[in-house]
Design an enzyme around this catalytic site. Structure first.
Site, PDB file in Angstrom:
ATOM      1  N   ASP A  49     -69.822 -72.299  88.886  1.00 50.54           N
ATOM      2  CA  ASP A  49     -70.317 -71.932  87.560  1.00 50.54           C
ATOM      3  C   ASP A  49     -71.635 -71.163  87.672  1.00 50.54           C
ATOM      4  OD1 ASP A  49     -68.148 -73.225  86.524  1.00 50.54           O
ATOM      5  OD2 ASP A  49     -69.260 -74.981  85.802  1.00 50.54           O
ATOM      6  N   ASP A  53     -72.445 -67.463  86.263  1.00 50.02           N
ATOM      7  CA  ASP A  53     -73.550 -67.196  85.341  1.00 50.02           C
ATOM      8  C   ASP A  53     -74.454 -66.081  85.851  1.00 50.02           C
ATOM      9  OD1 ASP A  53     -72.638 -69.126  83.616  1.00 50.02           O
ATOM     10  OD2 ASP A  53     -73.963 -70.698  84.386  1.00 50.02           O
ATOM     11  N   LEU A  99     -41.366 -71.659  58.599  1.00 45.34           N
ATOM     12  CA  LEU A  99     -40.075 -72.165  59.056  1.00 45.34           C
ATOM     13  C   LEU A  99     -39.602 -73.279  58.137  1.00 45.34           C
ATOM     14  CD1 LEU A  99     -40.525 -72.476  62.931  1.00 45.34           C
ATOM     15  CD2 LEU A  99     -39.433 -70.637  61.651  1.00 45.34           C
ATOM     16  N   LYS A 131     -43.670 -77.744  68.912  1.00 48.90           N
ATOM     17  CA  LYS A 131     -44.339 -77.204  67.727  1.00 48.90           C
ATOM     18  C   LYS A 131     -45.797 -77.648  67.774  1.00 48.90           C
ATOM     19  CE  LYS A 131     -44.055 -76.900  62.695  1.00 48.90           C
ATOM     20  NZ  LYS A 131     -45.488 -77.237  62.464  1.00 48.90           N
TER      21      LYS A 131
END
Length: 430
Positions: A49, A53, A99, A131
């Site tokens: 990280d 950065d 739907l 869904k």
């Protein structure tokens, strides 16, 4: 150029010529897009990280020194600039229809029978996917660049929420050059279970009211006018459908998945294929078992006829396509007892009643408390301390009391009386 060092950091960008800065910005942008994809989509980061950065800060410095090098798809634009005064409206190239829903396996079988009759054959290939319980979105790319993202709205016109969508790290701002470049796809913005739980924990610690479920918190977040606030919310996105892909060889739902794969867009890892009513029923039952392990909330299965030629032949009604249906799962419920009611004091002074429950297992975890929302809700449902009640997880996250088993009362139950004074500071309640 060496990645992971600050050789070209802030003080170095000042010494660059415009041409050198332009070359470096292109390189940094490509690297940052690549690392974003490795981290958020493929889950296999190759730098720390901190090193990421460093690269991002260097690009920010170059863009600050040479503002003309700032592009709309720059990784620095993941968090938008100034807050908007309001959303502009964009008309959908293809209407976003809803739907038809069913909770019944018999009605699902009847749907497939109508499909068979409409196409005049017994076997019809269908795809079945989870869904996602989120907010529908339509996203367009042109020449490999994210052009806009639009909410469903009224199905014809929606809100332009592009700046808010840019805060979602799994959504590419620029597409891979070896894949499709211009198309529009449909998907769902959602809040992952873990992110939602953390957000609510932070709100509780701050004395703020809790969000009821991930879908509501997602919808509310997308409506915020300040992208910097949106960036602090753990939104994500998954795609499942096509709105427009003129000139591309897309002829089925399976082709849509190939398009998403080639474009590096996130999609569901769960997919079933079936060409009979029995196959559809088997798929939705298997999905019901497997969906509990998904990182996002689901409330059903979406069944679609696979081939676009079949879809066109079946057509649509005024509200929904005849070639697709959503099968909704019944929410899991459990019976328990209200042991006590505590009053939670929010940061704004709002008082929220919370039921302390006899612990009960529901929707994958043990529940020992539930929100009662407000005292009007308590009165409407006639909820009392000592009652046997039915609870379910609203959105399968926050437990809520659905109903009271009044027939099981023995007379010892106690009315829940709204407090006249704040339980924390003693101030009178207005």
């Amino acid at each position: 150029f060496r990645i992971g060092t600050s050789r070209f950091a802030a003080n170095q960008s000042i010494a660059m010529t415009h041409a050198e800065a332009a070359d470096r910005a292109v390189f940094l942008s490509a690297e940052l897009h690549r690392h974003n994809r490795l981290y958020y989509v493929e889950a296999r980061p190759v730098i720390s990280d901190k090193d990421f950065d460093v690269l991002l800060r260097e690009l920010q410095d170059i863009e600050a020194r040479f503002p003309d090098l700032l592009t709309p798809d720059s990784p620095t634009q993941r968090v938008g600039g100034a807050a908007l005064e309001g959303f502009t409206q964009i008309r959908h190239a293809v209407p976003m229809m809803s739907l038809d829903n069913t909770y019944s396996e018999e009605e699902l079988t009847a749907f497939f029978a109508r499909v068979q009759k409409g196409l005049g054959r017994e076997q019809v290939a269908c795809v079945i996917e989870p869904k996602v319980d989120g907010v529908a979105i339509s996203v367009r790319y042109e020449n490999g660049m994210l052009k806009h993202g639009v909410t469903r709205g009224d199905g014809t016109t929606g809100d332009d929420v592009t700046n808010n969508l840019k805060t979602i790290n799994t959504l590419p701002l620029r597409l891979p050059k070896d894949g499709p470049q211009t198309f529009e796809v449909r998907g769902e913005v959602f809040m992952p279970k873990a992110g939602f739980a953390k957000l609510n924990q932070e709100r509780e610690e701050a004395g703020e009211s809790l969000f009821a479920n991930p879908r509501n918190s997602t919808a509310g977040t997308l409506k915020l006018l300040d992208p910097k606030i949106v960036a602090k919310r753990p939104l994500d996105i998954v795609f499942y459908g096509l709105a427009d892909a003129s000139g591309l060889p897309i002829e089925s739902q399976n082709d849509v998945r190939k398009l998403l794969e080639a474009a590096g867009l996130p999609k569901s890892n769960l997919l079933w294929q079936a060409d009979s009513a029995e196959g559809l029923l088997k798929a939705i039952r298997e999905l019901d078992e497997q969906r509990k392990a998904l990182p996002y909330e689901t409330d059903g299965a979406v069944i679609k006829v696979n081939a676009f030629t079949d879809q066109r032949e079946l057509g649509v009604t005024s509200k929904a396509p005849r070639w697709a249906i959503a099968y909704k799962y019944q929410p899991e419920q459990a019976e328990t007892k209200i042991l006590a009611v505590d009053i939670q004091v929010g940061r704004t002074g709002a008082l929220t009643p919370v039921a302390r429950l006899e612990p009960v297992f529901v929707s994958g975890s043990t529940v020992s408390n539930a929100t009662l929302h407000n005292f009007e809700e308590i009165e409407r449902k006639d909820i009392r301390v000592g009652d046997r009640v039915i609870i379910e997880k609203a959105g399968e996250i926050i437990p809520a009391v659905v109903s009271v088993k009044t027939e099981k009362r023995d007379g010892s139950e106690q009315l829940i009386v709204p407090p006249t004074h704040c339980p924390v500071c003693g101030t009178g309640v207005h």
